[in-house]
Design a protein around this motif. Structure first.
Motif, PDB file in Angstrom:
ATOM      1  N   GLU A   1      -5.518   4.488  -0.352  1.00 12.24           N
ATOM      2  CA  GLU A   1      -6.941   4.743  -0.150  1.00 12.24           C
ATOM      3  C   GLU A   1      -7.175   5.785   0.935  1.00 12.24           C
ATOM      4  N   ASN A   2      -6.387   5.735   2.003  1.00  9.01           N
ATOM      5  CA  ASN A   2      -6.500   6.711   3.077  1.00  9.01           C
ATOM      6  C   ASN A   2      -6.176   8.110   2.568  1.00  9.01           C
TER       7      ASN A   2
ATOM      8  N   ARG B   1       4.479  -5.625   2.363  1.00  6.68           N
ATOM      9  CA  ARG B   1       4.212  -4.202   2.195  1.00  6.68           C
ATOM     10  C   ARG B   1       2.911  -3.857   1.457  1.00  6.68           C
ATOM     11  N   TYR B   2       2.444  -4.741   0.585  1.00  7.46           N
ATOM     12  CA  TYR B   2       1.377  -4.356  -0.334  1.00  7.46           C
ATOM     13  C   TYR B   2       0.102  -3.897   0.375  1.00  7.46           C
ATOM     14  N   CYS B   3      -0.383  -4.660   1.337  1.00  2.87           N
ATOM     15  CA  CYS B   3      -1.652  -4.325   1.987  1.00  2.87           C
ATOM     16  C   CYS B   3      -1.590  -2.970   2.686  1.00  2.87           C
ATOM     17  N   HIS B   4      -0.477  -2.693   3.345  1.00  2.00           N
ATOM     18  CA  HIS B   4      -0.365  -1.403   4.028  1.00  2.00           C
ATOM     19  C   HIS B   4      -0.260  -0.267   3.019  1.00  2.00           C
ATOM     20  N   ALA B   5       0.496  -0.462   1.940  1.00  2.00           N
ATOM     21  CA  ALA B   5       0.588   0.566   0.916  1.00  2.00           C
ATOM     22  C   ALA B   5      -0.783   0.829   0.304  1.00  2.00           C
ATOM     23  N   LYS B   6      -1.543  -0.224   0.067  1.00  2.29           N
ATOM     24  CA  LYS B   6      -2.899  -0.085  -0.480  1.00  2.29           C
ATOM     25  C   LYS B   6      -3.766   0.724   0.476  1.00  2.29           C
TER      26      LYS B   6
ATOM     27  N   GLY C   1       0.063  12.813   4.137  1.00  5.92           N
ATOM     28  CA  GLY C   1       1.482  12.938   4.464  1.00  5.92           C
ATOM     29  C   GLY C   1       2.208  11.618   4.561  1.00  5.92           C
ATOM     30  N   GLN C   2       1.842  10.640   3.708  1.00 12.22           N
ATOM     31  CA  GLN C   2       2.380   9.294   3.842  1.00 12.22           C
ATOM     32  C   GLN C   2       3.302   8.869   2.697  1.00 12.22           C
ATOM     33  N   GLY C   3       3.474   9.690   1.683  1.00  9.47           N
ATOM     34  CA  GLY C   3       4.284   9.289   0.528  1.00  9.47           C
ATOM     35  C   GLY C   3       5.714   8.940   0.898  1.00  9.47           C
ATOM     36  N   ALA C   4       6.408   9.883   1.529  1.00  5.54           N
ATOM     37  CA  ALA C   4       7.808   9.655   1.894  1.00  5.54           C
ATOM     38  C   ALA C   4       7.937   8.591   2.972  1.00  5.54           C
ATOM     39  N   VAL C   5       6.994   8.580   3.921  1.00  3.28           N
ATOM     40  CA  VAL C   5       7.031   7.569   4.987  1.00  3.28           C
ATOM     41  C   VAL C   5       6.937   6.173   4.395  1.00  3.28           C
ATOM     42  N   ASN C   6       6.032   5.986   3.425  1.00  2.30           N
ATOM     43  CA  ASN C   6       5.880   4.667   2.821  1.00  2.30           C
ATOM     44  C   ASN C   6       7.084   4.278   1.980  1.00  2.30           C
ATOM     45  N   ALA C   7       7.738   5.233   1.348  1.00  3.92           N
ATOM     46  CA  ALA C   7       8.972   4.923   0.618  1.00  3.92           C
ATOM     47  C   ALA C   7      10.040   4.416   1.575  1.00  3.92           C
ATOM     48  N   MET C   8      10.135   5.034   2.757  1.00  4.49           N
ATOM     49  CA  MET C   8      11.121   4.597   3.742  1.00  4.49           C
ATOM     50  C   MET C   8      10.738   3.245   4.342  1.00  4.49           C
ATOM     51  N   GLU C   9       9.439   3.013   4.522  1.00  5.55           N
ATOM     52  CA  GLU C   9       9.001   1.704   5.013  1.00  5.55           C
ATOM     53  C   GLU C   9       9.326   0.618   3.993  1.00  5.55           C
TER      54      GLU C   9
END
Length: 470
Positions: A386-387, A377-382, A334-342
């Motif tokens: 993976e998560n 942002r890159y490390c958290h998105a990565k 459930g992280q796709g939209a959250v990461n777009a907003m981040e």
């Protein structure tokens, strides 16, 4: 000495990431315009959720109370076998006290409409698909599908997994021999997914609808590559998400067969899943997915392909990517939209800092801002890509080892699960040009880069140094 004007930002895509960025740029006083390829946004989708990772920003933007009006708090994640025997549950009831926020579940179209109300309509143009990009030292120009051209200083590709903006800049980089080989490859394919949300149902027939919190239930198919999630929503509705895991070759075949996305294909999948049991209804009267499907407008049931890929190249020249255009994730976590907003938050912070007017916004300054954004942002998105892969195995895997892990995870002691969730809740980027939200005491929060411009402005305004509680 007159101040230099801020850069004009062109945003390709009026999805959640594009709208969220627009709201932030509106607050920052940075001019922008959104170009959306569709003529209108259809109310498709099921439920989605957001948590403490992004909710501090909703507080900053005065959006949290409006979100709570359309959402339910989710306090428990329940897991069932296809026989409806309970495997276990994850208790989230104490999460708000330690992380500051509940996890909220809501109807995705309702959330989209909420964000849309915060963007002036004159700043969004529909039926404007970006088909061509030209950028140089003077600026960036886009051509849309109606043969119009539009000019700006910065272009943001928020136009999804198959981003036309990304394809344009990657084409340019390929000609120059500068595109990493990994970026030239395609997506990793994995799931076919069907989603929908019912019309209002009778609470007497579905008693859980009487509750003021979300009932989140995941069902694992027996000897089949299916899992299905049902969630209760405000206004007496239930959403459903059915995921079918495909092996690699089958996934490739699905991706390139147009017939798989026809109404006939929808009907075929509905027939396949219609009798899957669900843990809803009155005691002793458990329902099937077919009951929910029959209560849903057929035109609002959608079938989508779930691909994944983390791109290495997030920017080139005056163009930068956010959301699925930069990192497409499986939906399992459930992280796709959250990461777009981040992404939008960090990019807005970086653009704010170069828009103070003391110096002209040069290509070099833009590149510096883009590099800063990616580094943050890159490390958290990565990690989240993976998560999401691991969560997909946890929720859909049929190997004995995966079934054992699933049972163990959903029966871990509450303190262990709280530790895991709170560790992830520590990544909570905020808007650095607005007053920040204090973090809960005892929560280990990932440090965030402050805004030099905002600190200087506040110091000049208040006559003393500003210290941020982050």
């Amino acid at each position: 000495m007159p101040l230099h004007p801020p850069p004009k930002v062109l945003i390709a895509g009026a999805g959640l990431g594009g709208l969220f960025l627009a709201i932030l740029l509106e607050k920052a006083g940075i001019p922008y315009h959104i170009y959306e390829r569709t003529s209108t946004v259809k109310p498709l989708g099921a439920s989605m959720g957001i948590n403490a990772n992004i909710l501090p920003v909703f507080d900053q933007l005065d959006l949290l109370k409006d979100l709570q009006k359309i959402a339910f708090a989710c306090t428990t994640l329940e897991l069932y076998k296809e026989s409806l025997k309970k495997i276990g549950a994850i208790d989230l009831s104490g999460f708000k006290e330690k992380a500051g926020y509940h996890t909220y579940i809501f109807h995705r179209p309702d959330f989209y409409e909420l964000l849309l109300t915060r963007v002036p309509r004159e700043k969004i143009s529909f039926n404007k698909k970006v088909v061509w990009v030209l950028q140089n030292k003077e600026g960036v120009m886009i051509r849309t599908s109606d043969n119009e051209t539009h000019h700006g200083d910065i272009l943001v590709g928020a136009d999804g997994a198959y981003s036309a903006v990304r394809q344009n800049i990657y084409k340019d980089l390929t000609k120059k021999g500068e595109l990493p080989a990994s970026d030239a490859g395609g997506f990793k394919m994995g799931f076919i997914c069907m989603v929908g949300t019912t019309n209002p149902l009778d609470p007497e027939e579905y008693p859980e609808l009487k509750d003021d919190h979300c009932h989140f239930k995941t069902h694992i198919g027996k000897n089949k590559a299916h899992s299905w999630v049902t969630t209760t929503l405000p206004n007496n509705r239930i959403s459903f998400i059915i995921a079918e895991q495909l092996d690699e070759q089958v996934a490739k075949d699905f991706a390139f067969r147009n017939s798989e996305w026809s109404s006939e294909s929808n009907a075929a999948m509905i027939k396949q899943i219609y009798n899957f049991p669900i843990k809803h209804g009155r005691e002793g009267e458990d329902k099937i997915l077919g009951n929910l499907i029959d209560a849903t407008d057929p035109g609002l049931i959608s079938k989508i392909f779930l691909e994944e890929k983390l791109f290495e190249t997030w920017y080139h020249g005056r163009t930068v990517l956010i959301g699925d255009a930069a990192h497409k994730m499986q939906p399992s976590a459930g992280q796709g939209a959250v990461n777009a907003m981040e992404d939008a938050v960090i990019l807005a912070n970086c653009l704010y800092d170069i828009s103070g007017g003391k110096e002209p916004v040069t290509p070099e300054l833009i590149t510096k801002a883009f590099r800063d954004y990616r580094e943050q942002r890159y490390c958290h998105a990565k990690f989240q890509v993976e998560n999401s892969q691991e969560m997909a195995k946890l929720l859909n895997g049929q190997k004995l080892s995966e079934r054992v892990v699933r049972t163990v995870v959903y029966n871990l002691p509450r303190w262990i699960m709280n530790h895991v969730y709170l560790k992830q809740a520590g990544y909570r980027p905020q808007v650095m040009f607005l007053p920040t939200v204090p973090n809960p005491k005892g929560l280990p929060v990932v440090p965030q880069k402050p805004s030099k411009r905002y600190q200087e402005e506040q110091t000049a305004k208040n006559g003393s140094d500003v210290y941020l509680d982050l």
